[in-house]
Design an enzyme around this catalytic site. Structure first.
Site, PDB file in Angstrom:
ATOM      1  N   ASP A  42       0.833  -1.202   0.000  1.00 42.80           N
ATOM      2  CA  ASP A  42       0.000   0.000   0.000  1.00 42.80           C
ATOM      3  C   ASP A  42       0.867   1.251   0.000  1.00 42.80           C
ATOM      4  OD1 ASP A  42      -2.590   1.525   0.522  1.00 42.80           O
ATOM      5  OD2 ASP A  42      -1.338   2.168   2.198  1.00 42.80           O
ATOM      6  N   TYR A  47       2.644  10.097   0.374  1.00 38.17           N
ATOM      7  CA  TYR A  47       3.731   9.525   1.161  1.00 38.17           C
ATOM      8  C   TYR A  47       5.077   9.945   0.568  1.00 38.17           C
ATOM      9  CZ  TYR A  47      -0.005   6.533   3.006  1.00 38.17           C
ATOM     10  OH  TYR A  47      -1.163   6.055   3.574  1.00 38.17           O
ATOM     11  N   LYS A  73      -3.696   5.845  -3.648  1.00 35.94           N
ATOM     12  CA  LYS A  73      -4.761   6.758  -3.260  1.00 35.94           C
ATOM     13  C   LYS A  73      -4.822   7.961  -4.192  1.00 35.94           C
ATOM     14  CE  LYS A  73      -3.925   5.067   1.386  1.00 35.94           C
ATOM     15  NZ  LYS A  73      -2.646   4.381   1.107  1.00 35.94           N
ATOM     16  N   ASN A 224      -1.713   2.199  16.473  1.00 32.85           N
ATOM     17  CA  ASN A 224      -2.171   3.538  16.870  1.00 32.85           C
ATOM     18  C   ASN A 224      -1.018   4.538  16.904  1.00 32.85           C
ATOM     19  OD1 ASN A 224      -4.503   1.753  18.430  1.00 32.85           O
ATOM     20  ND2 ASN A 224      -5.246   3.720  17.632  1.00 32.85           N
TER      21      ASN A 224
END
Length: 324
Positions: A42, A47, A73, A224
């Site tokens: 991905d 990025y 994306k 997270n």
């Protein structure tokens, strides 16, 4: 929707997320992932303002295109920057910038550039990146309208043309998923940081809706933002910002319980989301061969059922959350 492996390679770190990564180290990380059996990768134009895609494309050029799958994306375009950046987007890259563009023309230009950087003629999954009030604040209503009227229909056309096989959202919040899913048919959602070992309360509705609508969920940010990623003690970041004392104290409880059961917290964090019937893969950001090896070991590590029971009994897992 292509079939995805349990563990996928997250390409933000090799785009110099938070710190520079040497070119060879980035390529070695992708090669190591391949050797370890990871077959989904991905990335996004955002990025490293194209750097992540370019490095991934260079590394993956060594293997047949039909032997792996890609997701990238749309929603930002990469432009040259003729002055130093004044705002820190988290990527240690100079000379380029990423600007929001959810228009049809912007998406087509973005996809064309991504195909060139990735050295391919198709991207298996295309995700509309970072719509939602969390990102756009007062502009959210206008961005959402454009997403439904222009952005997503453009992605659907690209899917019909074979440029991609599946379309969806790549976001960090539940609310915008609940706004889009009833209004537009999606194949997948990449949800970062909301359905994790550390928290499930802000994803209950979207996970249930994903099952009802047969939408595959790609869980990203399983640590997270590093809070549960380090061995031994909680990390210092949460939701891409410094973790407060209350958050770190709660995270410490996970470390204490996992230690009593002889389990590494990172292993529990990678394996927990995979028990949910809506989840197709866990996307873990990786920047080095050592991190790849660690993630592969963690996702395959044995975890006793007693650990999940104790986490639930201690109120650290939501009552309805599926556990392995």
């Amino acid at each position: 929707m292509p079939r995805l492996p349990r563990l996928s390679f997250g390409g933000a770190p090799i785009g110099n997320l938070y710190a520079s990564v040497a070119e060879q180290d980035a390529l070695d990380a992708v090669e190591c992932a391949w050797r370890q059996g990871i077959r989904h990768f991905d990335t996004a134009p955002y990025y490293g303002y194209g750097l992540g895609e370019s490095r991934l494309g260079q590394a993956l050029a060594a293997w047949p295109r039909d032997s792996y799958t890609l997701s990238s994306k749309v929603g930002r375009r990469v432009l040259d920057a003729d002055r130093p950046r004044t705002r820190d987007d988290g990527f240690a890259v100079e000379g380029r910038q990423a600007v929001f563009d959810y228009s049809r023309d912007g998406i087509l230009r973005s996809v064309e550039a991504s195909l060139q950087r990735l050295r391919t003629d198709h991207i298996d999954i295309l995700l509309l990146h970072d719509i939602g009030a969390l990102t756009h604040g007062e502009r959210h209503a206008a961005v959402l309208r454009q997403a439904l009227d222009e952005s997503l229909p453009t992605l659907a056309e690209l899917r019909d043309q074979g440029v991609c096989r599946a379309i969806g959202l790549g976001v960090n919040e539940e609310a915008v998923c609940l706004e889009v899913m009833p209004a537009f048919e999606l194949d997948t959602i990449m949800l970062a940081g909301r359905y994790t070992l550390f928290e499930q309360h802000d994803s209950v509705r979207v996970m249930a809706l994903a099952i009802r609508r047969n939408v595959a969920v790609m869980v990203a940010g399983p640590y997270n933002s590093g809070l549960l990623g380090a061995p031994g003690t909680p990390g210092h970041t949460y939701n891409y910002a410094p973790a407060g004392a209350t958050v770190r104290a709660r995270a410490q409880r996970f470390y204490d319980i996992c230690a009593r059961h002889g389990v590494e917290v990172g292993a529990a964090a990678l394996q927990f989301p995979l028990a949910h019937p809506a989840v197709a893969t866990v996307v873990c950001g990786l920047r080095s061969p050592a991190e790849v090896d660690s993630a592969v070991q963690r996702v395959g590590a044995p975890i006793p059922a007693a650990l999940w029971r104790q986490l639930r009994e201690d109120g650290l897992l939501d009552a309805g959350a599926a556990a392995p």
